[in-house]
Write an enzyme that holds these catalytic residues in place. Structure first.
Site, mmCIF file in Angstrom:
data_model
loop_
_atom_site.group_PDB
_atom_site.id
_atom_site.type_symbol
_atom_site.label_atom_id
_atom_site.label_comp_id
_atom_site.label_asym_id
_atom_site.label_seq_id
_atom_site.Cartn_x
_atom_site.Cartn_y
_atom_site.Cartn_z
ATOM 1 N N HIS A 18 0.843 -1.194 0.000
ATOM 2 C CA HIS A 18 0.000 0.000 0.000
ATOM 3 C C HIS A 18 0.880 1.246 0.000
ATOM 4 O O HIS A 18 2.109 1.159 0.004
ATOM 5 C CB HIS A 18 -1.024 -0.018 1.139
ATOM 6 N N CYS A 126 1.027 -10.817 19.956
ATOM 7 C CA CYS A 126 0.176 -10.202 18.927
ATOM 8 C C CYS A 126 0.695 -10.667 17.572
ATOM 9 O O CYS A 126 1.820 -10.346 17.187
ATOM 10 C CB CYS A 126 0.206 -8.676 19.005
ATOM 11 N N CYS A 129 1.547 -7.861 14.991
ATOM 12 C CA CYS A 129 2.858 -7.218 15.237
ATOM 13 C C CYS A 129 3.984 -8.230 15.121
ATOM 14 O O CYS A 129 5.142 -7.849 15.003
ATOM 15 C CB CYS A 129 2.987 -6.679 16.653
ATOM 16 N N CYS A 143 -3.965 -5.033 21.695
ATOM 17 C CA CYS A 143 -2.742 -4.431 21.155
ATOM 18 C C CYS A 143 -3.072 -2.996 20.747
ATOM 19 O O CYS A 143 -4.059 -2.767 20.043
ATOM 20 C CB CYS A 143 -2.284 -5.244 19.938
ATOM 21 N N HIS A 146 -3.077 -2.727 16.775
ATOM 22 C CA HIS A 146 -3.982 -3.535 15.961
ATOM 23 C C HIS A 146 -5.371 -3.730 16.562
ATOM 24 O O HIS A 146 -6.232 -4.348 15.937
ATOM 25 C CB HIS A 146 -3.328 -4.878 15.629
ATOM 26 N N LYS A 316 -6.405 6.831 10.296
ATOM 27 C CA LYS A 316 -5.449 5.763 10.084
ATOM 28 C C LYS A 316 -5.914 4.958 8.864
ATOM 29 O O LYS A 316 -7.108 4.703 8.712
ATOM 30 C CB LYS A 316 -5.424 4.872 11.334
ATOM 31 N N LYS A 319 -8.447 -1.109 6.074
ATOM 32 C CA LYS A 319 -9.384 -1.727 5.124
ATOM 33 C C LYS A 319 -10.818 -1.506 5.564
ATOM 34 O O LYS A 319 -11.700 -1.306 4.729
ATOM 35 C CB LYS A 319 -9.101 -3.226 5.054
HETATM 36 N N1 MSP Z 1 8.226 -7.056 8.063
HETATM 37 C C1 MSP Z 1 8.427 -5.994 8.978
HETATM 38 C C2 MSP Z 1 9.746 -5.282 8.717
HETATM 39 C C3 MSP Z 1 10.960 -6.154 8.814
HETATM 40 S S1 MSP Z 1 12.395 -5.262 8.420
HETATM 41 C C4 MSP Z 1 13.643 -6.247 8.870
HETATM 42 C C5 MSP Z 1 7.298 -4.981 8.858
HETATM 43 N N2 MSP Z 1 6.617 -4.957 7.703
HETATM 44 S S2 MSP Z 1 5.389 -3.989 7.368
HETATM 45 O O1 MSP Z 1 4.860 -4.476 6.125
HETATM 46 O O2 MSP Z 1 4.496 -3.874 8.447
HETATM 47 O O3 MSP Z 1 6.037 -2.600 7.044
HETATM 48 C C6 MSP Z 1 6.183 -1.602 8.018
HETATM 49 C C7 MSP Z 1 6.763 -0.393 7.337
HETATM 50 O O4 MSP Z 1 5.910 0.037 6.262
HETATM 51 C C8 MSP Z 1 6.897 0.829 8.203
HETATM 52 O O5 MSP Z 1 8.038 0.814 9.024
HETATM 53 C C9 MSP Z 1 6.982 1.894 7.129
HETATM 54 O O6 MSP Z 1 8.235 1.808 6.512
HETATM 55 C C10 MSP Z 1 5.924 1.451 6.148
HETATM 56 N N3 MSP Z 1 4.588 1.959 6.468
HETATM 57 C C11 MSP Z 1 3.459 1.215 6.591
HETATM 58 N N4 MSP Z 1 2.399 2.033 6.790
HETATM 59 C C12 MSP Z 1 2.789 3.314 6.827
HETATM 60 C C13 MSP Z 1 2.127 4.560 7.030
HETATM 61 N N5 MSP Z 1 0.817 4.665 7.205
HETATM 62 N N6 MSP Z 1 2.898 5.673 7.071
HETATM 63 C C14 MSP Z 1 4.247 5.613 6.901
HETATM 64 N N7 MSP Z 1 4.881 4.460 6.708
HETATM 65 C C15 MSP Z 1 4.193 3.293 6.636
HETATM 66 O O7 MSP Z 1 7.099 -4.213 9.781
#
Ligand code: MSP
Length: 502
Positions: A18, A126, A129, A143, A146, A316, A319
């Site tokens: 996304h 969780c 997370c 959590c 979430h 936020k 979905k």
């Molecule tokens: N798989 C783990 C990361 C492992 S790295 C060794 C993870 N994945 S995640 O799909 O949840 O991605 C999190 C990251 O997505 C956030 O740290 C950020 O980089 C990005 N973001 C997801 N949603 C976001 C927003 N709404 N705003 C800004 N960044 C966002 O955590």
């Protein structure tokens, strides 16, 4: 030539990417492109986090095996990054068998170094997370991120002795050897470390979809350990020292030093210069990851930077609310550049902010008016007024004009070193605005009418040279537009860059 190894998080592959994932990835891409243009030896790594309970659950829901599921989704990430012109050097998947082997080697190293212990553990987990939560962290039993209640888990697990690294970590962070940004978040992390570090469980008996724990195939390695290691195992898998450093006792350790020495053309070498992510996973990157590296006698990354989270129309992204922005859809409508430009100029990197489709629309129009039109007008005038033979002779040379002299370069090095993308873009757009004002003020058409050929020539040459400076400065941010600008400035044939939105 200095090496510049930059990473994004590897995103959970439980769903399609996304706009939040796109945000971090675009920021990393701008830095990668900027450093390449500077002549640095850049390696830009992104990828997907493919193991763990969260993915296994999503696969089951889709009626697929985890492997089928991740293999089907991975191309979606690659397609989206391609659409957004993300110039990654490697796409990392944690299901890469080589990675799995290196992860096991690393855990064995930690065991040999005395940092792993088997213990009984009961905690609240969780799945969204992929981490244990403390009672005190819950909000109404759920959590906080979430809004779901965690599940009670009681298992015999292997623990990593994180508690032993409190002082060492503080030393590295406070000395600046391990840089954490922005400063406010660094202070939060330091404060939290000072409250004391607890050992963490790094294996799961209940999760099958993961890397087998060395010597205990009934357990898998905790998905976060597996995931964080991607930054390091990538240097083993894609680095220039591949297979050149067999050392049975400490293969990982020795290879990293060799990699540093041998890096020449393109492969990544440990340590990374910058890990980018959002604040949600800063603790993993600035505490757990560095502690793991210290435990394995490996160098720490130079910098870890967490940007903020954004909301969509004040809410936020979720979905359920139905406000999740699909990066593919907005790129189809506005093009990659407007999306890249908008996200990075919308609010300061490092802070939280809000985005909306209306503001994306405005950003597109701003680019079209300030930059697109400026190029069209300038080139049309250069063509139109070159009727004057004197001017014609000069204008013919325009495409080969030796520039930029320093006047026409837009200095954004400081902003980019500070990851102030919005500040850099403000500076760049100010130059575009100034050029538009300059044209309005000098009125080349009046100069032409009055036969002031020399002045006319000077005005247009000046704008032209500024456009070259603009295209250089814009290149890392909006590469497609910058390339089009460069081509048109070379051929002197104006073509619309930002078509009217339909
Ligand atoms: N798989 C783990 C990361 C492992 S790295 C060794 C993870 N994945 S995640 O799909 O949840 O991605 C999190 C990251 O997505 C956030 O740290 C950020 O980089 C990005 N973001 C997801 N949603 C976001 C927003 N709404 N705003 C800004 N960044 C966002 O955590």
């Amino acid at each position: 030539m200095s090496k510049y190894y930059i990473t994004t998080p590897i995103y959970y592959i439980n769903d399609v990417p996304h706009i939040g994932h796109a945000y971090t990835t675009i920021a990393a891409d701008v830095l990668a492109r900027y450093h390449r243009a500077k002549g640095d030896d850049v390696f830009f790594l992104t990828g997907t986090d493919e193991h763990g309970a969260k993915i296994a659950e999503a696969a089951a829901k889709a009626g697929k095996t985890p492997r089928e599921f991740v293999d089907d989704l991975r191309p979606k990430f690659k397609e989206t990054w391609k659409k957004l012109n993300i110039s990654y050097d490697q796409f990392f998947a944690t299901t890469n068998p080589k990675h799995e082997e290196y992860v096991q080697d690393f855990v064995e190293d930690l065991e040999q170094n005395g940092f792993i212990e088997k213990r009984e553990y009961e905690g609240l987990y969780c799945v969204a997370c992929e981490k244990f939560l403390k009672e005190a962290e819950l909000v109404e039993g759920c959590c906080p991120d979430h809004k779901k209640p965690p599940v009670k888990q009681k298992e015999e697990n292997y623990f990593f002795k994180l508690s032993e690294f409190q002082d060492k970590l503080l030393e590295r962070i406070e000395s600046g050897e391990l840089e954490i940004g922005p400063a406010s978040r660094k202070n939060e992390i330091v404060g939290k470390i000072k409250q004391g570090l607890e050992d963490i469980s790094i294996s799961r008996a209940a999760v099958e979809w993961g890397v087998a724990f060395p010597g205990d195939p009934k357990q898998t390695i905790y998905v976060w350990i597996d995931a964080l290691l991607n930054y390091y195992t990538a240097t083993k898998i894609y680095g220039d020292d591949i297979e050149t450093s067999p050392s049975p006792s400490h293969p990982l350790h020795l290879a990293s030093h060799q990699a540093e020495e041998e890096l020449s053309a393109g492969g990544p070498a440990w340590p990374a210069n910058l890990h980018l992510m959002a604040k949600d996973i800063l603790w993993f990157h600035s505490v757990i990851w560095p502690a793991m590296l210290l435990a394995a006698d490996l160098p720490l990354p130079k910098k870890v930077f967490a940007h903020g989270f954004f909301t969509v129309n004040g809410q936020k992204m979720s979905k359920t609310i139905g406000n999740v922005i699909d990066p593919n859809e907005v790129v189809d409508k506005y093009g990659a550049d407007a999306v890249r430009f908008y996200l990075l100029s919308a609010f300061p990197f490092g802070e939280d902010g809000d985005v909306s489709l209306e503001k994306l629309d405005q950003a597109y129009n701003k680019l079209a008016n300030e930059v697109g039109n400026l190029v069209q007008r300038t080139l049309s005038m250069i063509n139109k007024y070159s009727i004057d033979p004197k001017l014609e002779a000069r204008s013919l040379k325009l495409g080969k004009v030796k520039i930029p002299d320093s006047r026409f370069q837009i200095p954004v090095a400081e902003e980019l070193n500070n990851l102030d993308f919005a500040g850099a873009l403000r500076k760049i757009m100010t130059v575009a605005e100034e050029q538009n004002k300059y044209i309005a003020e000098k009125q080349p058409w009046t100069l032409a009418k009055e036969g002031k050929a020399d002045l006319l020539n000077e005005v247009l040459l000046s704008v032209y040279n500024n456009l070259v400076g603009l295209s250089d400065a814009l290149l890392p941010f909006i590469p497609e537009t910058a390339e089009k600008m460069k081509k048109q400035l070379e051929t002197l044939e104006p073509e619309p860059i930002f078509p009217k939105l339909t």
